[in-house]
Design a protein around this motif. Structure first.
Motif, PDB file in Angstrom:
ATOM      1  N   TYR A 140       0.833  -1.206   0.000  1.00  0.00           N
ATOM      2  CA  TYR A 140       0.000   0.000   0.000  1.00  0.00           C
ATOM      3  C   TYR A 140       0.872   1.263   0.000  1.00  0.00           C
ATOM      4  O   TYR A 140       0.571   2.237  -0.689  1.00  0.00           O
ATOM      5  CB  TYR A 140      -0.926   0.023   1.211  1.00  0.00           C
ATOM      6  N   ALA A 141       1.953   1.226   0.780  1.00  0.00           N
ATOM      7  CA  ALA A 141       2.858   2.376   0.828  1.00  0.00           C
ATOM      8  C   ALA A 141       3.496   2.626  -0.535  1.00  0.00           C
ATOM      9  O   ALA A 141       3.596   3.777  -0.983  1.00  0.00           O
ATOM     10  CB  ALA A 141       3.931   2.168   1.893  1.00  0.00           C
ATOM     11  N   LEU A 142       3.914   1.548  -1.200  1.00  0.00           N
ATOM     12  CA  LEU A 142       4.503   1.711  -2.533  1.00  0.00           C
ATOM     13  C   LEU A 142       3.465   2.191  -3.537  1.00  0.00           C
ATOM     14  O   LEU A 142       3.768   3.033  -4.394  1.00  0.00           O
ATOM     15  CB  LEU A 142       5.136   0.396  -3.000  1.00  0.00           C
ATOM     16  N   ALA A 143       2.247   1.683  -3.430  1.00  0.00           N
ATOM     17  CA  ALA A 143       1.175   2.155  -4.311  1.00  0.00           C
ATOM     18  C   ALA A 143       0.930   3.647  -4.081  1.00  0.00           C
ATOM     19  O   ALA A 143       0.752   4.406  -5.039  1.00  0.00           O
ATOM     20  CB  ALA A 143      -0.101   1.355  -4.064  1.00  0.00           C
ATOM     21  N   PRO A 149      -1.485   8.824  -2.211  1.00  0.00           N
ATOM     22  CA  PRO A 149      -2.231   8.218  -1.107  1.00  0.00           C
ATOM     23  C   PRO A 149      -3.751   8.284  -1.298  1.00  0.00           C
ATOM     24  O   PRO A 149      -4.463   7.385  -0.852  1.00  0.00           O
ATOM     25  CB  PRO A 149      -1.782   9.015   0.120  1.00  0.00           C
ATOM     26  N   ASN A 150      -4.241   9.305  -1.981  1.00  0.00           N
ATOM     27  CA  ASN A 150      -5.691   9.393  -2.204  1.00  0.00           C
ATOM     28  C   ASN A 150      -6.201   8.259  -3.084  1.00  0.00           C
ATOM     29  O   ASN A 150      -7.307   7.765  -2.877  1.00  0.00           O
ATOM     30  CB  ASN A 150      -6.073  10.750  -2.797  1.00  0.00           C
ATOM     31  N   ALA A 151      -5.407   7.827  -4.055  1.00  0.00           N
ATOM     32  CA  ALA A 151      -5.814   6.705  -4.911  1.00  0.00           C
ATOM     33  C   ALA A 151      -5.898   5.419  -4.100  1.00  0.00           C
ATOM     34  O   ALA A 151      -6.831   4.624  -4.279  1.00  0.00           O
ATOM     35  CB  ALA A 151      -4.838   6.535  -6.075  1.00  0.00           C
ATOM     36  N   GLY A 156      -9.390   1.536  -1.546  1.00  0.00           N
ATOM     37  CA  GLY A 156      -9.289   0.662  -0.379  1.00  0.00           C
ATOM     38  C   GLY A 156      -8.106  -0.283  -0.460  1.00  0.00           C
ATOM     39  O   GLY A 156      -8.145  -1.386   0.104  1.00  0.00           O
ATOM     40  N   GLY A 157      -7.082   0.110  -1.134  1.00  0.00           N
ATOM     41  CA  GLY A 157      -5.881  -0.718  -1.315  1.00  0.00           C
ATOM     42  C   GLY A 157      -5.179  -0.332  -2.594  1.00  0.00           C
ATOM     43  O   GLY A 157      -5.238   0.817  -3.032  1.00  0.00           O
TER      44      GLY A 157
END
Length: 185
Positions: A140-143, A149-151, A156-157
């Motif tokens: 999630y952090a890499l995403a 972070p809003n995406a 939800g992941g």
């Protein structure tokens, strides 16, 4: 005594060239990347000095300690984001080694994203912030680092973006690689 002076003079003349030897690279028609310290054709372009590696190692180690991150993770993000090119700018405007967007650079206090020390420090700070925001879930952090972070919150992941999913896979691949080969760049 005179012989020692001659050796000392020779060392002063040639040692800086040895310490700061250049690394050159070119990308062939098939996308293959070739490196050398002795270019054999005009296709090679200056890439960086060999001394840069030791400076980057030091900057990465400092940021890893400061933000409690694995050095291999920082290296992996740099590898995927910029391939260790501090001057790169993405199509979307991300800049420097850790490819900070201008808004993100301001958020983490980076004035010059092309300065490796600022880029690594700011990118590491932002990566720590993303890890904390998503309960230390690395994917999630890499995403969030890649898509924002809003995406990640919206979906939800991990967002259903191919680029983001590939980004996570690539960072994880290099993260594992750098963990196994700590001194490799």
């Amino acid at each position: 005594m005179r012989l020692i002076s001659i050796y000392f003079l020779v060392a002063l003349v040639f040692l800086p060239n040895i310490v700061a030897a250049g690394i050159y690279r070119y990308v062939d028609a098939n996308g293959g990347v070739h490196f050398t310290n002795v270019p054999t054709s005009s296709e090679y372009r200056f890439y960086r000095t060999e001394g840069d590696r030791y400076r980057l190692e030091s900057l990465i180690a400092h940021s890893a300690e400061t933000f409690q991150l694995d050095r291999a993770l920082i290296k992996a993000v740099i590898k995927v984001e910029s391939d260790f090119d501090p001057q790169v700018i993405s199509k979307r405007g991300a800049q420097g080694l850790m490819q900070l967007m201008p808004e993100t650079a301001v958020e983490v206090g980076v004035n010059n994203p092309f300065d490796p020390s600022q880029s690594i420090y700011g990118g590491s700070m932002y990566l720590r912030k993303m890890l904390d925001s998503f309960n230390r879930n690395l994917d999630y952090a890499l995403a969030a680092y890649n898509a924002g972070p809003n995406a990640v919150r919206k979906y939800g992941g991990i967002p259903p973006f191919e680029e983001t999913r590939n980004y996570i896979k690539r960072v994880r691949h290099y993260f594992d690689f750098y963990r196994r080969n700590e001194s490799t760049f």
